[in-house]
Design a protein around this motif. Structure first.
Motif, short mmCIF file in Angstrom:
data_model
loop_
_atom_site.label_atom_id
_atom_site.label_comp_id
_atom_site.label_asym_id
_atom_site.label_seq_id
_atom_site.Cartn_x
_atom_site.Cartn_y
_atom_site.Cartn_z
N ALA A 115 -80.93 106.56 -16.80
CA ALA A 115 -82.27 106.44 -17.39
C ALA A 115 -82.22 106.16 -18.88
CB ALA A 115 -83.07 107.72 -17.12
N LEU A 116 -81.20 106.67 -19.57
CA LEU A 116 -81.05 106.38 -21.00
C LEU A 116 -80.93 104.88 -21.24
CD1 LEU A 116 -78.46 109.15 -22.01
CD2 LEU A 116 -80.94 109.19 -22.39
N SER A 117 -80.11 104.23 -20.42
CA SER A 117 -79.93 102.78 -20.59
C SER A 117 -81.18 102.02 -20.15
CB SER A 117 -78.72 102.32 -19.78
OG SER A 117 -78.91 102.53 -18.39
N MET A 118 -81.84 102.51 -19.08
CA MET A 118 -83.07 101.86 -18.61
C MET A 118 -84.16 101.91 -19.69
SD MET A 118 -84.19 100.19 -15.93
CE MET A 118 -83.31 100.77 -14.45
N THR A 119 -84.11 102.91 -20.55
CA THR A 119 -85.08 103.00 -21.64
C THR A 119 -84.99 101.78 -22.54
OG1 THR A 119 -84.82 105.41 -21.63
CG2 THR A 119 -85.89 104.45 -23.55
N GLY A 130 -87.91 94.25 -20.38
CA GLY A 130 -87.23 93.85 -19.15
C GLY A 130 -87.28 94.92 -18.09
N ILE A 131 -86.50 94.72 -17.07
CA ILE A 131 -86.34 95.68 -15.97
C ILE A 131 -84.97 95.44 -15.36
CG2 ILE A 131 -87.24 94.26 -14.09
CD1 ILE A 131 -88.23 97.91 -14.66
N ASP A 132 -84.37 96.47 -14.81
CA ASP A 132 -83.05 96.32 -14.17
C ASP A 132 -83.06 97.04 -12.83
OD1 ASP A 132 -80.44 96.05 -13.42
OD2 ASP A 132 -79.60 96.58 -15.37
N LEU A 133 -83.11 96.26 -11.76
CA LEU A 133 -83.11 96.81 -10.42
C LEU A 133 -81.70 96.93 -9.83
CD1 LEU A 133 -86.11 94.84 -8.86
CD2 LEU A 133 -86.14 97.08 -9.97
N SER A 134 -80.70 96.52 -10.60
CA SER A 134 -79.34 96.47 -10.07
C SER A 134 -78.49 97.69 -10.40
CB SER A 134 -78.62 95.22 -10.59
OG SER A 134 -78.35 95.32 -11.98
N ILE A 147 -86.29 89.15 -10.97
CA ILE A 147 -85.60 88.29 -10.01
C ILE A 147 -84.09 88.34 -10.20
CG2 ILE A 147 -85.33 85.92 -9.17
CD1 ILE A 147 -88.01 87.23 -8.47
N ALA A 148 -83.65 88.25 -11.46
CA ALA A 148 -82.21 88.24 -11.74
C ALA A 148 -81.54 89.52 -11.27
CB ALA A 148 -81.98 88.04 -13.25
N THR A 149 -82.13 90.66 -11.59
CA THR A 149 -81.49 91.93 -11.22
C THR A 149 -81.70 92.27 -9.74
OG1 THR A 149 -83.45 93.18 -11.97
CG2 THR A 149 -81.69 92.84 -13.57
N LEU A 150 -82.78 91.76 -9.15
CA LEU A 150 -82.95 91.93 -7.71
C LEU A 150 -81.86 91.19 -6.95
CD1 LEU A 150 -84.68 92.95 -5.31
CD2 LEU A 150 -85.97 90.81 -5.48
N GLY A 151 -81.55 89.96 -7.40
CA GLY A 151 -80.46 89.21 -6.79
C GLY A 151 -79.13 89.89 -6.97
N GLY A 168 -75.96 105.43 -4.79
CA GLY A 168 -76.73 104.67 -5.77
C GLY A 168 -78.05 104.14 -5.25
N SER A 169 -78.31 104.32 -3.96
CA SER A 169 -79.56 103.83 -3.38
C SER A 169 -80.74 104.59 -3.98
CB SER A 169 -79.55 103.99 -1.87
OG SER A 169 -80.75 103.55 -1.29
N GLY A 170 -81.69 103.87 -4.51
CA GLY A 170 -82.86 104.49 -5.12
C GLY A 170 -82.67 104.90 -6.57
N PHE A 171 -81.47 104.71 -7.12
CA PHE A 171 -81.23 105.09 -8.51
C PHE A 171 -82.13 104.31 -9.46
CE2 PHE A 171 -76.76 107.19 -8.73
CZ PHE A 171 -77.17 108.11 -7.79
N GLU A 172 -82.37 103.02 -9.14
CA GLU A 172 -83.20 102.21 -10.02
C GLU A 172 -84.62 102.78 -10.10
OE1 GLU A 172 -83.06 101.07 -5.94
OE2 GLU A 172 -81.45 100.83 -7.41
#
Length: 341
Positions: free
Chosen positions: A73-77, A84-88, A150-154, A269-273
């Motif tokens: 979560a620190l990095s997601m901040t 941006g957003i990071d789903l990966s 899109i990029a991080t979903l892929g 890691g499932s659901g971590f995003e």
């Protein structure tokens, strides 16, 4: 006296509306009080000392169990502040974890080195791999001009699928020396994951507040075009944001594999995003970018963790925990929209 009371209430109301850190901290305080009451009612205690020990042990377990998500979560901040957003992150986590399990396997390629040298090489390789995977996302977004979603979903789909394919027949066992990274006891308690989380939170706070890179991240999230016209290399900053995310996810993978001693490649890691995004948004970071704080994210992570613990204490069906988490996210976003109106 009455006038002083009204002034205090007005000041508190203004703080609640205009200071996300204050409102998040108050929400956390209320949840901790409710959790404490639920813990007291859930189990009978013969003395205050027994209650205090149970409360402390519950909190140690809560913090230790959520240290990995807290670090991610620190990095997601930074990612969300930059717009941006990071789903990966969950897939990067399982990929780095698989790398660690293979490289440091007791019968693996570094087994001949033995001991500390093998572990150091494995750790360096893990953080480099995580950083490169994050940098790859950054390149797709900055140079490839792809939307972050899109990029991080892929990337999420590719990394998890490939990892599961190559690891489906692997049987690995980590050396005991590696497991001590997270299992080393302090005062009879396994506190190392909590300490790692705290140290990284402090480092990220300094980066966000005291460095040029941190100021650029906020500027890009506030107005990317203006920031670019002012001479900032926006593409480079974005790549570094996602590389930093990969780096911290790798550290989380190191801590968790060391603590658990294994990894379930199908679900790790499932659901971590979603958990990381929830912690960041609940902590007051704006989804539109340009506003947020590391301290708020720590508070947000604790709110989500306490909520899960509270639901468990009062016996709510585990299948409903995600519903409560979703409700908290929606509420946090609605409050942000109200602040802007």
């Amino acid at each position: 006296m009455e006038k002083t009371g009204k002034q205090l209430l007005t000041k508190l109301r203004d703080q609640w509306r205009n200071n996300p850190l204050f409102s998040t901290g108050m929400a956390l305080l209320v949840m901790v009080i409710v959790q404490t009451v639920a813990l007291s009612m859930n189990t009978g205690f013969s003395s205050f000392g027994e209650w205090a020990q149970s409360w402390l042990q519950n909190w140690i377990s809560l913090l230790r169990g959520n240290a990995g998500i807290g670090i991610i979560a620190l990095s997601m901040t930074f990612v969300i502040i930059s717009g941006g957003i990071d789903l990966s992150v969950g897939s990067v986590y399982v990929t780095v974890g698989a790398f660690i399990m293979v490289v440091l396997n007791t019968g693996g390629p570094l087994a001949g080195l033995g001991g500390i040298p093998a572990i150091l090489i494995g750790l360096i390789g893990a953080v480099v791999l995580g950083s490169l995977l994050g940098e790859g996302n950054g390149l797709l977004i900055s140079n490839g001009r792809m939307p972050p979603f899109i990029a991080t979903l892929g990337s999420m789909q590719i990394l998890r699928s490939v990892t599961q394919y190559f690891m489906k027949a692997q049987r690995t066992e980590l050396p005991e020396a590696y497991k001590s990274i997270a299992r080393l006891e302090i005062g009879g308690q396994q506190l190392m994951p909590i300490l790692y989380w705290g140290l990284l939170a402090a480092a990220m706070y300094v980066i966000s507040k005291k460095t040029t890179f941190g100021r650029y991240v906020f500027a890009i999230g506030s107005n990317e075009r203006t920031t670019r016209l002012s001479g900032v290399n926006v593409r480079a900053v974005k790549r570094r944001v996602y590389a930093l995310t990969g780096f911290l996810v790798a550290i989380a993978a190191i801590i968790q594999t060391s603590r658990i001693g294994s990894m379930d490649y199908a679900s790790a890691g499932s659901g971590f995003e979603m958990d990381a995004i929830a912690s960041v948004i609940v902590g007051g970071t704006s989804m539109s970018g340009g506003r947020g704080s590391i301290v708020g994210t720590v508070f947000g992570t604790l709110i989500v963790a306490v909520m899960n613990n509270l639901l468990n204490l009062i016996g709510v069906d585990p299948y409903l925990s995600a519903a409560f988490k979703g409700a908290i996210i929606i509420g946090a976003v609605l409050l942000q929209r109200k602040d802007k109106s």
